[in-house]
Design an enzyme around this catalytic site. Structure first.
Site, PDB file in Angstrom:
ATOM      1  CB  VAL A  14     -24.025  40.716 -11.226  1.00  0.00           C
ATOM      2  CG1 VAL A  14     -25.266  40.559 -12.104  1.00  0.00           C
ATOM      3  CG2 VAL A  14     -23.232  41.950 -11.642  1.00  0.00           C
TER       4      VAL A  14
ATOM      5  CE  LYS B 216     -14.293  44.816 -16.258  1.00  0.00           C
ATOM      6  NZ  LYS B 216     -15.471  44.049 -15.955  1.00  0.00           N
TER       7      LYS B 216
ATOM      8  CD  GLU C 174     -21.738  44.832  -8.763  1.00  0.00           C
ATOM      9  OE1 GLU C 174     -21.109  44.120  -7.959  1.00  0.00           O
ATOM     10  OE2 GLU C 174     -21.543  44.807  -9.998  1.00  0.00           O
TER      11      GLU C 174
HETATM   12  N1  PSU Z   1     -16.995  43.461 -13.508  1.00  0.00           N
HETATM   13  C1  PSU Z   1     -16.514  44.679 -13.172  1.00  0.00           C
HETATM   14  N2  PSU Z   1     -16.406  45.041 -11.884  1.00  0.00           N
HETATM   15  C2  PSU Z   1     -16.787  44.207 -10.901  1.00  0.00           C
HETATM   16  C3  PSU Z   1     -17.331  42.923 -11.244  1.00  0.00           C
HETATM   17  C4  PSU Z   1     -17.407  42.597 -12.554  1.00  0.00           C
HETATM   18  O1  PSU Z   1     -16.150  45.460 -14.027  1.00  0.00           O
HETATM   19  O2  PSU Z   1     -16.665  44.577  -9.727  1.00  0.00           O
HETATM   20  C5  PSU Z   1     -17.825  42.035 -10.153  1.00  0.00           C
HETATM   21  C6  PSU Z   1     -19.366  41.987 -10.189  1.00  0.00           C
HETATM   22  O3  PSU Z   1     -19.831  42.047  -8.854  1.00  0.00           O
HETATM   23  C7  PSU Z   1     -19.661  40.637 -10.779  1.00  0.00           C
HETATM   24  C8  PSU Z   1     -18.509  39.832 -10.264  1.00  0.00           C
HETATM   25  O4  PSU Z   1     -20.894  40.104 -10.388  1.00  0.00           O
HETATM   26  O5  PSU Z   1     -17.395  40.701 -10.358  1.00  0.00           O
HETATM   27  C9  PSU Z   1     -18.286  38.565 -11.040  1.00  0.00           C
HETATM   28  O6  PSU Z   1     -17.336  37.797 -10.381  1.00  0.00           O
HETATM   29  P1  PSU Z   1     -17.064  36.294 -10.866  1.00  0.00           P
HETATM   30  O7  PSU Z   1     -16.402  36.446 -12.196  1.00  0.00           O
HETATM   31  O8  PSU Z   1     -16.169  35.744  -9.805  1.00  0.00           O
HETATM   32  O9  PSU Z   1     -18.401  35.630 -10.925  1.00  0.00           O
END
Ligand code: PSU
Ligand code: MN
Length: 302
Positions: free
Chosen positions: A107, A160, A26
């Site tokens: 993702v 996380k 990604e």
């Molecule tokens: N977790 C990480 N680093 C990241 C992301 C998640 O440790 O860069 C990014 C990934 O691209 C994931 C996105 O798909 O954040 C999720 O964002 P949201 O919570 O806005 O869906």
């Protein structure tokens, strides 16, 4: 039709045509997940690890409205540097294309594009999930819906604890997404090997994992899998230190009223500052570890 949108890099196209293993990567992690220049250095090294393990890397992004499956070195550098790349999830893809803009795929978006390109394995750091307080905010990452539909195996280091891990697991269960522990009984919590939550299945060998992945899709059980691969012992963070940092970052986000797609990048940057960069070092190492396992899985599946 699809050719009008997808630009597959030569090395990736050849690997796919010859049935050789390919691993998708990604780009939100590059543009919004880490600071420059560590983001670009990490992205390059991840590609190298995947090659060393016998698979072809395909980093996915949208550049100038074109979906790229596999990036050149200068495109990687550009994504990491330009502060104007749109964090692109499922809903954003058509508008980034129509606006001839640059998009870094999450993702969810990376899974969609990987599936269009017929790539089965995708390596990342951590998936999005159900945010803490989602009972009120309804902040649930589109990553989880994508896992419910799209046939890609996602190798990650768990999720996380900026998220509500219990609710994230419940959501995945409801949507029929297997959460697999690679050589672990416990869901890893990204920066640490343990979360206190069990995975659905533990697998200790890649042939066993590949057999389950094949059976799922050959039976038409559409959707992804979460392959949770714990951060190596020597790089994991102290549980108390990281949890305190996460709590402080969450409190700060609430005070600043950060919500929507900004929340996850905001929290990652805050946690990095609070830990004096230690969280970033762990983040980088767990991605390398995932790259090795993802490449090995792709080799096994091919
Ligand atoms: N977790 C990480 N680093 C990241 C992301 C998640 O440790 O860069 C990014 C990934 O691209 C994931 C996105 O798909 O954040 C999720 O964002 P949201 O919570 O806005 O869906
Ligand atoms: Mn969200």
């Amino acid at each position: 039709m699809l050719e009008n949108y997808l630009e597959v890099k030569d090395s990736v196209r050849r690997a796919l045509a010859e049935g050789r293993p390919v691993v998708a990567l990604e780009s939100t992690i590059i543009s919004h997940g880490m600071p420059y220049p560590q983001n670009v250095e990490t992205a390059r090294k991840v590609e190298q690890i995947i090659r060393e393990h016998g698979a072809e890397p395909a980093t996915i992004a949208i550049i100038g409205g074109k979906i790229k499956v596999g990036l050149s070195d200068s495109e990687l550098e550009y994504l990491g540097r330009s502060g104007k790349v749109v964090k692109t999830s499922r809903r954003d893809i058509p508008f980034v294309i129509a606006g001839k803009a640059d998009g870094a795929t999450t993702v969810a978006a990376t899974m969609i594009i990987a599936a269009l390109a017929k790539i089965k394995v995708f390596v990342t750091g951590g998936i999005g999930g159900v945010h803490r307080g989602a009972q009120q905010t309804m902040d649930i990452s589109a990553d989880l819906e994508e896992l419910a539909h799209t046939n890609v195996a996602v190798v990650c280091a768990g999720a996380k604890s900026i998220l509500d891990l219990a609710l994230t697991l419940e959501y995945l269960e409801t949507r029929g997404v297997p959460v697999v522990g690679y050589r672990t009984d416990e869901l890893p919590a990204f920066y640490t090997r343990k979360s206190g939550f069990e995975v659905d299945y533990r697998v200790d060998s890649l042939p066993e994992l590949a057999a389950a992945v094949k059976a799922k899709w050959e039976l038409g059980l559409n959707g992804g899998l979460v392959i949770a691969n714990p951060i190596p012992e020597e790089y994991q963070m102290d549980g108390d230190v990281i949890n305190k940092a996460i709590e402080a970052a969450l409190a700060e986000a609430e005070k600043e009223k950060i919500s929507g797609k900004e929340l996850t990048p905001y929290l990652l940057a805050k946690i990095k500052d609070i830990t004096g960069g230690d969280s970033l070092s762990s983040n980088v190492q767990l991605i390398y570890n995932n790259a090795a396992v993802g490449a090995d899985l792709a080799v096994e599946l091919a």
